[in-house]
Design an enzyme around this catalytic site. Structure first.
Site, mmCIF file in Angstrom:
data_model
loop_
_atom_site.group_PDB
_atom_site.id
_atom_site.type_symbol
_atom_site.label_atom_id
_atom_site.label_comp_id
_atom_site.label_asym_id
_atom_site.label_seq_id
_atom_site.Cartn_x
_atom_site.Cartn_y
_atom_site.Cartn_z
ATOM 1 N N GLU A 152 0.821 -1.209 0.000
ATOM 2 C CA GLU A 152 0.000 0.000 0.000
ATOM 3 C C GLU A 152 0.856 1.261 0.000
ATOM 4 O O GLU A 152 0.705 2.144 -0.853
ATOM 5 C CB GLU A 152 -0.934 0.000 1.213
ATOM 6 C CG GLU A 152 -1.797 1.241 1.344
ATOM 7 C CD GLU A 152 -2.700 1.402 0.155
ATOM 8 O OE1 GLU A 152 -2.533 2.402 -0.575
ATOM 9 O OE2 GLU A 152 -3.563 0.541 -0.065
ATOM 10 N N ASP A 181 1.330 4.049 -3.085
ATOM 11 C CA ASP A 181 0.960 5.460 -2.976
ATOM 12 C C ASP A 181 2.097 6.363 -3.431
ATOM 13 O O ASP A 181 1.900 7.320 -4.194
ATOM 14 C CB ASP A 181 0.569 5.798 -1.533
ATOM 15 C CG ASP A 181 -0.778 5.230 -1.131
ATOM 16 O OD1 ASP A 181 -1.580 4.918 -2.019
ATOM 17 O OD2 ASP A 181 -1.026 5.099 0.082
ATOM 18 N N SER A 191 -7.177 2.146 -3.926
ATOM 19 C CA SER A 191 -5.968 2.646 -3.273
ATOM 20 C C SER A 191 -5.001 3.251 -4.277
ATOM 21 O O SER A 191 -4.184 4.102 -3.922
ATOM 22 C CB SER A 191 -5.256 1.508 -2.538
ATOM 23 O OG SER A 191 -6.042 0.997 -1.504
ATOM 24 N N ASP A 193 -16.203 11.377 -18.676
ATOM 25 C CA ASP A 193 -17.347 10.584 -18.243
ATOM 26 C C ASP A 193 -17.112 9.101 -18.530
ATOM 27 O O ASP A 193 -16.668 8.728 -19.619
ATOM 28 C CB ASP A 193 -18.598 11.073 -18.980
ATOM 29 C CG ASP A 193 -19.875 10.617 -18.312
ATOM 30 O OD1 ASP A 193 -19.811 10.036 -17.208
ATOM 31 O OD2 ASP A 193 -20.958 10.839 -18.903
ATOM 32 N N ILE A 194 -17.395 8.248 -17.555
ATOM 33 C CA ILE A 194 -17.239 6.793 -17.685
ATOM 34 C C ILE A 194 -18.630 6.186 -17.826
ATOM 35 O O ILE A 194 -19.484 6.369 -16.943
ATOM 36 C CB ILE A 194 -16.516 6.193 -16.472
ATOM 37 C CG1 ILE A 194 -15.175 6.893 -16.237
ATOM 38 C CG2 ILE A 194 -16.325 4.684 -16.650
ATOM 39 C CD1 ILE A 194 -14.194 6.799 -17.376
ATOM 40 N N GLY A 208 -23.114 11.149 -17.150
ATOM 41 C CA GLY A 208 -23.227 11.980 -15.961
ATOM 42 C C GLY A 208 -22.757 11.243 -14.732
ATOM 43 O O GLY A 208 -22.056 10.231 -14.804
ATOM 44 N N ASP A 212 -22.708 8.777 -11.579
ATOM 45 C CA ASP A 212 -23.283 7.484 -11.220
ATOM 46 C C ASP A 212 -22.546 6.952 -9.994
ATOM 47 O O ASP A 212 -21.421 7.370 -9.709
ATOM 48 C CB ASP A 212 -23.180 6.490 -12.382
ATOM 49 C CG ASP A 212 -21.753 6.302 -12.876
ATOM 50 O OD1 ASP A 212 -20.949 5.704 -12.138
ATOM 51 O OD2 ASP A 212 -21.432 6.770 -13.988
#
EC number: 3.4.14.10
Length: 642
Positions: free
Chosen positions: A284, A288, A559, A600-601, A619, A621
């Protein structure tokens, strides 16, 4: 710090007429006794009771007047302004004080805590029961053997009710600790190849996400060599530690322009330490750093590593999360009162000094670090993991940090509409294992949530991304889909209301729902139609190149998405500073007013709880939020603001 070290005498303005007892209304009622607790006996009327009345805070309903269409935008508050603005009003203090005095509690017995959150007095059980129109009982924890005093309900005058948050002792019994504290976890696998043949190639971004792929996906330009020393990106870590050797391996293979030995600035909290030898490195923390540095360098990273090893590793079990971090960046939080809690919770949070072997023996760190302009957090749990009052108090702190100019971004979770399997049920869902499990503290209205996207196989950057849906074994040993859904604690915030309404109107999910947590699961509902929706935005979080424990691996998880989006925001703050402007603070009001600034996905879902979860849509979601960053467009939006 003990409560009575903060007390001082209270001067009262007492009215002439007592409030009629018929005016009392139920303020809190407990539906039943938790199975872990057993009611044993009525409390003896002569038993001494310390009555604590939590006072309602002021002005929380107008905290975010300062959005992108307000003349107040960018005029961030000082910590003193925050404290004074949200402190209980004089009207509240007077109303509660007058009620108590007119009910027979002598003014000389009342104290008002210096942190302004409580009015406290000693009483007999009989007097407290008469005052609150209740009956107190003794309870015993059948597992731990601890004892508590509580009522099943209590009443206060209707005219005073709006001024009171909680009363203690009240209906709450101490929270029963869960053994496993959930945290956002990356999904890891070791590919057959050791490293990308060409680190700058964009032809294989569907197989391996490198810094070059991230920059191309989101049109992130190279950084300026001249950066502000004050604009460091904050990264939170708990129980997971980076290794310098892993960072250097990554820099050498993917970003040779970043010098070997580049490392974060330490902001270690309550005995935390880092880095660690490479064989102990956490995936982790390494991830990062390795995602953020290529975007922001030569900007710096400030590492908020929290808690000594005993608490961070789970050797001493605690279920609370983030409070010691919040204490360290805002000293007032150490004694801040809200929702019936003052300061950290000794039943849920680490307690310092920690006299266990190897523990941090200093005092709890309060206000020792100035928060950075942007903070990335890849950890969290589920709303069901902690009491609502614990989460609400903490949520207020995120609000206050935003008002002071800090942007806080959280990973939305890796289990779709569920929680981690085995957390609240075998499949991580609520109720009978079919009700969606919202994440914590993601559902807090005052943070920005980041979901995960990916490039599907044989898709290029030009084709665009989809929401992550990775079944078990493809490629990870456990399933991964981007966390999202609707809160059971918080209602839809104003800045999000239009976007959520449009989603329901045009893309209504095919599932029964309930309306508010009070009707949890009613009529077979599996999600709260009235809850705050999340995530707010997304970024790539799958097939990420990383070096961990000295080896090349590939990672996935929200993450990964969070430090990417956080780094983009930190870069934008840098540009604002260069233009003579300041940080951005809470991002969401601006983002929701400017969805055109995100990609937008519209492909993918977030399955869980035996369903396909929610679906992406044009839009906003509850899978991908508003979409992924478009750096030039976001920069134009934020640079145009005051």
């Amino acid at each position: 710090m003990r409560l009575f070290s903060k007390l001082f005498s209270l001067t009262l303005a007492v009215s002439a007429a007592a409030l009629p007892t018929s005016d009392h209304v139920v303020h809190e009622r407990r539906a039943g006794t938790p199975s872990r607790w057993e009611k044993t006996a009525r409390v003896n009327g002569t038993e001494k009771v310390l009555v604590r009345i939590g006072l309602a805070q002021s002005n929380l309903d107008r905290a975010y007047e300062s959005d992108s269409v307000s003349p107040n935008y960018g005029k961030f508050w000082t910590s003193e302004q925050v404290i004074s603005t949200f402190a209980p009003s004089d009207e509240t203090v007077d109303a509660v004080s007058n009620w108590l005095v007119n009910s027979g509690v002598a003014a000389s017995r009342l104290v008002h805590t210096k942190n302004q959150g409580w009015i406290v007095f000693e009483s007999t059980a009989h007097e407290a029961e008469s005052l609150l129109h209740t009956k107190y009982y003794h309870y015993t924890d059948k597992v731990a053997g601890t004892k508590a005093m509580a009522a099943e309900e209590y009443r206060v005058p209707q005219t005073v009710q709006k001024h009171i948050d909680y009363v203690k002792p009240g209906v709450l019994l101490p929270f029963a600790s869960k053994k496993n504290r959930a945290a956002k976890r990356t999904r890891t696998y070791k590919p057959s190849r050791k490293v990308a043949a060409n680190a700058s190639s964009l032809s294989t971004c569907d197989e391996l996400i490198t810094p070059a792929c991230v920059a191309a996906l989101y049109k992130i330009p190279p950084t300026s060599p001249n950066v502000s020393a004050s604009n460091s990106l904050g990264i939170f870590e708990e129980g997971d530690y980076y290794a310098q050797e892993d960072l250097d391996l990554f820099f050498a293979n993917y970003t040779p322009y970043i010098p070997q030995g580049t490392h974060p600035k330490p902001a270690f909290i309550d005995g935390a330490e880092a880095p660690v030898p490479v064989e102990y490195a956490g995936a982790e923390s390494d991830l990062d750093m390795q995602l953020a540095y290529p975007i922001i360098y030569p900007q710096t990273i400030t590492l908020y590593q929290t808690d000594d090893y005993n608490y961070a590793s789970g050797e001493i079990e605690t279920d609370g999360f983030f409070n010691t971090f919040l204490d360290a960046v805002d000293g007032s939080y150490c004694t801040y009162c809200a929702y019936g809690e003052c300061g950290d919770d000794p039943n849920l949070d680490p307690v310092y000094p920690d006299n266990s072997t190897g523990g941090y023996t200093g005092q709890l760190m309060c206000g020792v670090y100035k928060p950075t302009n942007v903070i990335s957090v890849s950890y969290g749990g589920q709303e069901a993991d902690l009491p609502a009052y614990y989460q609400e108090r903490q949520c207020n702190e995120f609000l206050k940090l935003g008002l002071q100019g800090t942007s806080i971004l959280f990973a939305s979770g890796d289990d779709g509409v569920a929680g981690p399997p085995g957390d609240d049920s075998d499949n991580g869902c609520l109720g009978n294992g079919t009700i969606f499990s919202p994440a914590f503290p993601n559902s807090c209205p005052w943070v920005t949530n980041v979901g995960a996207t990916k490039l599907y196989p044989n898709h290029t950057i030009a084709d665009g991304e989809s929401s992550v849906v990775d079944p078990i074994g493809h490629p990870y040993s456990i399933a991964f889909s981007s966390g999202g859904g609707f809160s059971n604690i918080y209602t839809v915030p104003e800045y999000q209301a239009a976007a959520v309404a449009e989603y329901f109107q045009n893309h209504n999910p095919p599932y029964p729902y309930y309306e508010g947590n009070a009707s949890f699961g009613k009529n077979g509902g599996i999600y709260n139609r009235l809850g705050r929706g999340y995530p707010d935005v997304s970024a790539n979080g799958d097939n990420i190149a990383e070096f961990n424990a000295g080896e090349f691996i590939m990672e996935g998880g929200t993450s990964a998405s969070t430090p990417i989006f956080s780094s983009v925001i930190n870069r934008i703050v840098e540009q604002r500073i260069a233009a003579g402007k300041g940080p951005l603070g809470f991002l969401n009001p601006v983002l929701y007013r400017n969805p055109h600034a995100l990609n937008d996905i519209t492909n993918g879902s977030n399955p869980g709880c035996g369903t396909e979860g929610f679906y992406t849509a044009p839009g906003w979601d509850p899978v991908s939020g508003l979409g992924t960053p478009n750096f030039p467009k976001l920069l134009d939006v934020f640079l145009a603001l005051p």
